[in-house]
Write an enzyme that holds these catalytic residues in place. Structure first.
Site, short mmCIF file in Angstrom:
data_model
loop_
_atom_site.label_atom_id
_atom_site.label_comp_id
_atom_site.label_asym_id
_atom_site.label_seq_id
_atom_site.Cartn_x
_atom_site.Cartn_y
_atom_site.Cartn_z
N LYS A 133 0.83 -1.21 0.00
CA LYS A 133 0.00 0.00 0.00
C LYS A 133 0.87 1.26 0.00
O LYS A 133 0.68 2.16 -0.82
CB LYS A 133 -0.91 -0.01 1.23
N ARG A 137 -3.23 2.97 8.50
CA ARG A 137 -3.62 1.72 7.83
C ARG A 137 -2.45 0.75 7.75
O ARG A 137 -1.30 1.15 7.61
CB ARG A 137 -4.06 2.00 6.38
N GLY A 196 -8.21 -7.10 4.32
CA GLY A 196 -9.08 -7.14 5.50
C GLY A 196 -8.52 -7.92 6.68
O GLY A 196 -9.19 -8.07 7.69
N MET A 236 -5.72 -7.32 8.52
CA MET A 236 -5.09 -6.54 9.61
C MET A 236 -5.95 -5.30 9.89
O MET A 236 -7.02 -5.15 9.35
CB MET A 236 -3.67 -6.18 9.22
N ARG A 282 -3.19 -1.14 -6.42
CA ARG A 282 -2.26 -2.28 -6.43
C ARG A 282 -2.63 -3.13 -7.63
O ARG A 282 -3.72 -2.97 -8.21
CB ARG A 282 -2.37 -3.09 -5.14
N HIS A 287 -15.49 -7.89 0.67
CA HIS A 287 -14.46 -8.74 1.26
C HIS A 287 -14.60 -10.19 0.81
O HIS A 287 -13.64 -10.84 0.40
CB HIS A 287 -14.55 -8.63 2.78
N ARG A 312 2.71 -48.01 -14.76
CA ARG A 312 2.74 -48.96 -13.65
C ARG A 312 2.10 -50.26 -14.14
O ARG A 312 1.06 -50.22 -14.79
CB ARG A 312 1.94 -48.41 -12.46
N GLU A 326 14.27 -43.77 -5.66
CA GLU A 326 13.18 -43.48 -4.73
C GLU A 326 13.52 -43.91 -3.30
O GLU A 326 12.65 -43.98 -2.44
CB GLU A 326 11.86 -44.10 -5.20
N SER A 359 14.71 -42.22 -12.98
CA SER A 359 13.43 -41.53 -12.84
C SER A 359 13.15 -41.42 -11.35
O SER A 359 13.09 -42.43 -10.64
CB SER A 359 12.32 -42.31 -13.54
N ASP A 382 7.85 -42.23 -3.03
CA ASP A 382 8.59 -43.07 -2.10
C ASP A 382 9.78 -42.33 -1.51
O ASP A 382 10.13 -42.53 -0.35
CB ASP A 382 9.06 -44.36 -2.80
N CYS A 414 8.73 -39.02 -11.81
CA CYS A 414 7.40 -39.55 -12.09
C CYS A 414 6.54 -39.64 -10.83
O CYS A 414 5.46 -40.20 -10.86
CB CYS A 414 7.49 -40.89 -12.79
N TYR A 449 12.86 -34.40 -17.98
CA TYR A 449 11.39 -34.38 -18.12
C TYR A 449 10.69 -34.54 -16.77
O TYR A 449 11.29 -35.00 -15.80
CB TYR A 449 10.91 -35.47 -19.08
#
Ligand code: PEP
Ligand code: MG
Length: 895
Positions: free
Chosen positions: A22, A91, A100, A102, A335, A451, A571, A759, A778, A783, A846, A866
């Protein structure tokens, strides 16, 4: 010496960390020459010092006095002087907007004396006393800690006695009474008097705003929005201007574009004869800004011009708070405005088209989370239920839930997994926990800038506000809607935040326009076109490839339509379920090699068919197939179930079924206290003879089949849960043996890269060794998170994660957003050491984190090749991978 106080003329928006958003923006507007009432800012540094020690930092009060004197000299009046007093507002304003959450104290400087002076100079006794009662109320609650409900009660009593529908219908003598009542309330509650010294008012108000940084709702808001707790708030002290000086005055909130849709053009609410707080709290209904154009065309035109100046200057949607004091327009705040996901995409594209932003900057303005929101389903408008009400569509999306009437009820029901809609006459910042817990928020009062609307938009909650058709009776826990329909607590309603409609019952859902685009390429509207542009640009600059986790041809095909460049994790366990479970059982209980070979041989053609389908859907791109991971007893019947069956048979004198006895023996043999740390992953492959061979043969034969059919299959074989290079070496030998065998049998050589999941912490720490045997890594971050933290991934989220989040142990579940410090460090080590040992090592991820925006930034940073995620997250990952690449480019625009 540290400096704690800054004049508006000293600052600018680049100082937001020190001056708060502000303060920095007020300074920026002052520099732009816009009409900003003068003032100064006490810095966040002062706040941090105060919060750390509980004491006002040394020198601060002298600096405040000096800046106040300068302000008084500039304005030509003294704070709280008897005649024509200078009044100031105090303020809060943190680095990041916390709407709103504070405190604010207005009209500082009024006392029993100066209120008379203000009455004289303004020519309005009513105005002067109205301002004074506001000050005593705000100061009493914020600084002196009196429960604000006590002030509200007194106000309600007075309004009832006067039969006044709102505060505008109270006259000066009513307000004098109210001030006196408020003052005695303060005395009774605190044993102290409301202070008459303006300097004391100012000093105490500043400290109270500092303290409000740690108010419960502010802490909760920060946790949700991931705003650090140690930033502190700045405090802006500014000359008061008055919107409540009569019909030629008023306050309003404006957006330079519609924050819900992104449509260009000034947008907002105006409340004649009111102060700013009245607009955002929704205590009276505001009128659209178009009405201001009629009431005060000159101010409206000025506001429009200033809005344009700000949008061009900030090169973004801005929101503005303004006040008109007797025909003079003042800018009180600006803002960069919060917006819906729709608006974010639409605005970014338009600003790029207007040449205000480059395409990279446009991409930085949208987010994967926003895109995910646009992919959510919408209500099926052909099947809507009974319409209960229509309000302002303040935050889009479709939500269904049971109506609840207070924040606590919303939290309680949501904790029991019930979906709820929080219905309130108007919301206050204290409703935040309920808004977080609810699917949607519905209010009877307030506009798009209330608000409720602002906070809901910020959190991506569905919100309909200002639904005039409803009368909320929170005490009786019901609301009355159109045609007198009464909706009791617990009744399911549907809220459409895109149209503002509220329906009785659960309305069915259909795919959103964005989802239809991703599925079919149909660009239904400008938002969808904006999404398409953003994705195209992200694709053109991203370095990370995006693959999908998919294990059926259907999922693979969808992932491809969504832009996946392969499968990063197929999987194979689902391929062992359903009707095939019997075959798996036979393999497990086999007494002889021949029995086991027979069971494996029966599974082989089925697996081959699975792989052929997936390789066909992903022709030409990599498909990483993981060998079986879960412990085998997961494929066997339940242990207790079997024991009961056998016991029941025995109890009736019958012979239990031999098969059941055999199965129970196998289940008992394989029982593990901690199956997640037991016989799974590569361990299984190494101790169950023939298992790896069967799966690899199925893959190799599928590759041969696709090659012969003219396809271009790219299967990669991935070994799970490796902790030591020896495990991988043994598994790899078996894999290579079978690949060679199938190549020789069929006359079609089969080349598949063989890699491993990383993993386990040990795998990450010995990655250099493991890379000797791996063509690729990968990261299985599910895990890896589980084993690094020692958290059982199946149990902890329900057991204690909400307590951990509340206590701030972490800001987000480490299963959702990668823990950079711990798990991330292991990933980094493994990438570096793996690549050092084998420069051409391919690396990917993955685990679930592959679809999480923040985690994707990290994977880009550590240089993975990737990410792989569920098909529905693929577009999100494409966008975020593009955004991550922006960090490497010089897109600085001098800001
Ligand atoms: C992982 O652990 O991150 C992973 C992808 O494997 P799964 O979730 O199947 O254990
Ligand atoms: Mg795993």
């Amino acid at each position: 010496m540290v400096r704690y106080v800054y004049d508006f003329l000293d600052g600018g928006r680049d100082l937001a960390g020190l001056l708060g958003g502000k303060g920095a923006n007020l300074a920026e507007m002052t520099r732009l020459g816009l009409p900003v009432p003068p003032g100064f800012i006490v810095s966040t540094e002062a706040c941090r010092a105060f919060l750390a020690t509980g004491e006002e930092p040394k020198g601060m009060s002298a600096e405040v006095s000096r800046h106040l004197s300068a302000l008084e000299t500039g304005v030509g009046r003294l704070l709280g002087q008897g005649y024509d007093p200078l009044l100031v507002s105090v303020r809060s304003g943190a680095r990041f907007s916390m709407p709103g959450m504070m405190e604010t104290v207005l009209d500082i400087g009024l006392n029993d004396d100066s209120v008379l002076g203000l009455a004289k100079v303004s020519g309005s006794e009513r105005f002067a006393w109205d301002s004074y009662r506001r000050l005593v109320h705000m100061y009493g609650s914020t600084v002196m800690g009196v429960d604000p409900a006590l002030f509200d009660e007194a106000m309600t009593l007075l309004k009832d006695a006067r039969e006044a529908p709102d505060d505008l219908h109270l006259d000066a003598s009513d307000l004098v009474w109210l001030v006196e009542t408020y003052k005695s309330l303060i005395r009774n509650e605190t044993g102290r008097d409301f202070p008459q010294s303006p300097a004391q008012q100012l000093q105490q108000a500043i400290l109270a705003v500092f303290r409000s940084w740690n108010a419960e709702r502010a802490v909760l808001y920060r946790r949700r929005e991931r705003i650090p707790d140690d930033l502190g708030t700045a405090v802006t002290v500014q000359r008061m201007v008055f919107g409540n000086l009569g019909p030629d005055s008023g306050s309003g909130v404006a957006f330079t574009r519609d924050p819900a849709t992104g449509r260009p053009g000034l947008y907002g609410d105006y409340l004649p004869n009111a102060q700013g707080e009245d607009v955002v709290s929704g205590v009276r209904d505001a009128v659209p800004l178009a009405e201001l154009e009629r009431l005060d065309p000159r101010s409206y035109r000025q506001l429009r011009d200033h809005a344009q100046t700000l949008e061009r200057h900030y090169r973004d949607l801005c929101d503005i708070e303004f006040t008109i004091e007797r025909g003079t327009l003042w800018m009180l705040q600006t803002r960069v405005g919060k917006r819906t996901a729709e608006a974010a995409f639409a605005i970014a594209t338009e600003l790029v088209q207007e040449g205000l932003l480059g395409p990279d900057e446009g991409l930085a303005r949208v987010s994967g989370d926003g895109l995910a929101r646009l992919m959510f389903p919408r209500f099926d408008t052909t099947a809507t239920g009974e319409t209960l009400a229509r309000g302002v569509p303040a935050s889009p999306g479709a939500a269904v839930g049971a109506a609840v009437f207070d924040s606590a009820e919303a939290v309680q029901r949501a904790a029991a997994d019930e979906k709820v809609v929080l219905v309130r006459e108007e919301t206050t910042p204290d409703d935040l926990p309920g808004m977080v817990a609810a699917q949607a928020v519905l209010t009877g009062r307030g506009g798009k800038t209330s608000h409720a609307a602002v906070v809901a938009r910020g959190m991506g909650r569905v919100c309909v506000c200002g639904a005039q058709d409803i009368i909320v009776n929170a005490e009786a826990r019901r609301f009355t809607a159109r045609d007198g329909i009464v909706v009791e607590e617990g009744t399911v309603i549907s809220v459409d935040g895109s149209t503002g409609d509220v329906f009785l019952g659960a309305v069915p859902l259909v795919a959103s326009a964005t989802m239809r685009y991703l599925e079919s390429g149909e660009e239904a509207d400008s938002v969808v076109s904006a999404v398409a542009r953003a994705l195209d640009h992200a694709d053109s600059i991203r370095r990370l490839e995006v693959r999908a986790n998919a294990d059926t041809p259907e999922d693979a095909a969808r992932a491809r339509r969504f832009g996946a460049q392969g499968i990063g994790l197929c999987r194979t366990e689902h391929m062992f379920l359903g009707e095939r479970r019997k075959l798996v059982e036979a393999m497990i209980v086999a007494r002889t090699d021949a029995d086991r070979d027979r069971a494996l041989a029966a599974l082989l053609p089925l697996q081959r068919r699975d792989f052929t389908g997936i390789l066909e859907a992903m022709d030409g791109v990599p498909v990483t197939i993981r060998l079986l991971d879960p412990p085998l007893h997961e494929f066997l019947p339940d242990r207790t179930d079997l024991a009961v069956r056998i016991a029941a048979a025995e109890a009736t004198g019958q012979q239990p079924e031999a098969h059941h006895v055999e199965l129970l023996a196998a289940v008992n043999r394989m029982h593990e206290e901690n199956p997640m740390l037991g016989l799974r992953g590569v361990r299984l492959g190494l101790v169950v003879p023939g298992l790896i061979a069967m799966q690899v043969r199925a893959i190799a034969e599928a590759v041969v089949e696709r090659t012969r059919a003219g396809g271009s299959p790219h299967a990669e074989i991935m070994v799970p849960l490796v902790g030591a290079v020896e495990e991988l070496r043994l598994a790899r030998e078996e894999v290579v043996r079978v690949l060679t065998e199938v190549g020789e049998e069929t006359g079609t050589p089969v080349h598949c890269p063989v890699g491993t999941m990383i993993e386990l912490p040990r795998a990450a720490l010995t990655a250099g060794r493991i890379a000797e045997e791996a063509d690729f890594f990968s990261f299985g971050t599910n895990d890896l998170t589980q084993t690094t933290w020692g958290f059982s991934r199946d149990d902890v989220e329900a057991a204690f994660f909400s307590a951990y989040l509340d206590k701030g142990v972490f800001a987000a579940s480490p299963f959702e957003t990668l823990d950079r410090e711990g798990v991330g460090r292991l990933v980094r080590i493994a990438v570096e050491e793996g690549r050092a040992a084998r420069p051409d090592l391919e690396t990917g991820i993955c685990g679930e984190h592959g679809g999480d925006p923040e985690s994707i930034q990290f994977f880009h940073e550590v240089g993975l090749d990737y990410v792989s995620c569920s098909p529905f997250r693929v577009p999100v990952a494409r966008l975020e991978a593009g955004r991550a690449a922006l960090a490497d480019m010089d897109t600085s625009d001098g800001r």
